[in-house]
Motif scaffolding. Structure first.
Motif, PDB file in Angstrom:
ATOM      1  N   ARG A  62       0.430  -1.127   0.019  1.00 50.92           N
ATOM      2  CA  ARG A  62       0.231  -0.237   0.229  1.00 50.92           C
ATOM      3  C   ARG A  62       0.853   1.259  -0.101  1.00 50.92           C
ATOM      4  NH1 ARG A  62      -4.929   1.642   1.027  1.00 50.92           N
ATOM      5  NH2 ARG A  62      -5.610  -0.897   1.590  1.00 50.92           N
ATOM      6  N   ASP A  63       1.635   1.118   1.223  1.00 52.35           N
ATOM      7  CA  ASP A  63       2.581   2.300   1.013  1.00 52.35           C
ATOM      8  C   ASP A  63       3.762   2.919  -0.607  1.00 52.35           C
ATOM      9  OD1 ASP A  63       4.229   0.259   1.330  1.00 52.35           O
ATOM     10  OD2 ASP A  63       5.674   1.554   2.532  1.00 52.35           O
ATOM     11  N   GLU A  64       3.345   1.309  -1.189  1.00 49.18           N
ATOM     12  CA  GLU A  64       4.432   1.500  -2.466  1.00 49.18           C
ATOM     13  C   GLU A  64       3.260   2.662  -3.713  1.00 49.18           C
ATOM     14  OE1 GLU A  64       5.977  -1.363  -4.909  1.00 49.18           O
ATOM     15  OE2 GLU A  64       7.751  -1.291  -2.586  1.00 49.18           O
ATOM     16  N   ARG A  68       3.427   6.070  -4.973  1.00 50.25           N
ATOM     17  CA  ARG A  68       3.375   6.714  -6.361  1.00 50.25           C
ATOM     18  C   ARG A  68       2.062   7.895  -6.774  1.00 50.25           C
ATOM     19  NH1 ARG A  68       6.861   5.463 -10.907  1.00 50.25           N
ATOM     20  NH2 ARG A  68       4.883   6.555 -12.743  1.00 50.25           N
ATOM     21  N   MET A  69       1.370   6.973  -6.339  1.00 53.60           N
ATOM     22  CA  MET A  69       0.252   8.191  -6.214  1.00 53.60           C
ATOM     23  C   MET A  69       0.652   9.592  -5.968  1.00 53.60           C
ATOM     24  SD  MET A  69      -3.816   7.915  -4.973  1.00 53.60           S
ATOM     25  CE  MET A  69      -3.244   8.419  -2.877  1.00 53.60           C
ATOM     26  N   SER A  70       1.685   9.649  -5.027  1.00 48.76           N
ATOM     27  CA  SER A  70       1.799  10.842  -4.447  1.00 48.76           C
ATOM     28  C   SER A  70       2.333  11.589  -5.379  1.00 48.76           C
ATOM     29  CB  SER A  70       2.019  11.310  -2.960  1.00 48.76           C
ATOM     30  OG  SER A  70       3.169  10.164  -3.066  1.00 48.76           O
ATOM     31  N   ASN A  71       3.010  10.512  -6.763  1.00 52.04           N
ATOM     32  CA  ASN A  71       4.603  11.313  -7.505  1.00 52.04           C
ATOM     33  C   ASN A  71       3.720  11.434  -8.816  1.00 52.04           C
ATOM     34  OD1 ASN A  71       6.580  11.528  -4.813  1.00 52.04           O
ATOM     35  ND2 ASN A  71       7.067   9.517  -5.801  1.00 52.04           N
ATOM     36  N   GLN A  72       2.639  10.990  -8.925  1.00 53.30           N
ATOM     37  CA  GLN A  72       1.935  10.881 -10.010  1.00 53.30           C
ATOM     38  C   GLN A  72       2.175  11.927 -10.941  1.00 53.30           C
ATOM     39  OE1 GLN A  72      -0.787   7.231 -10.976  1.00 53.30           O
ATOM     40  NE2 GLN A  72      -2.174   8.947 -11.030  1.00 53.30           N
TER      41      GLN A  72
END
Length: 91
Positions: A62-64, A68-72
């Protein structure tokens, strides 16, 4: 002897809560990232997202996915600037 007492054992509900806290399924990851299956599996194959397999189950950390979602947003601006410009002009 390493036997656990009844109080130390986790209930099935607690085990599922822990599982949901640390892992997501493929469908959950796709929903969170809002990308195609092809893009998602490309990330997995390029080792950008870790796949965890246990028997027939495939899960992802989940943390990955959250990272990834925040860096998207930044990644989309960097690699697809035309897409972010179109999104801004549609409104």
């Amino acid at each position: 002897m390493n036997a656990q007492t009844e109080q130390e054992k986790l209930t099935k509900e607690q085990q599922l809560d822990l599982l949901n806290q640390y892992f997501v399924s493929t469908d959950e990851a796709l929903d969170m990232l809002q990308i195609s299956k092809q893009s998602f599996y490309s990330l997995v194959n390029r080792k950008k997202i870790t796949r965890v397999k246990k028997g027939g189950a495939v899960l992802y950390f989940r943390d990955e996915i959250m990272t990834r979602m925040s860096n998207q947003v930044w990644l989309r601006k960097k690699y697809r600037p035309f897409a972010t410009m179109n999104m801004c002009t549609k409104g």
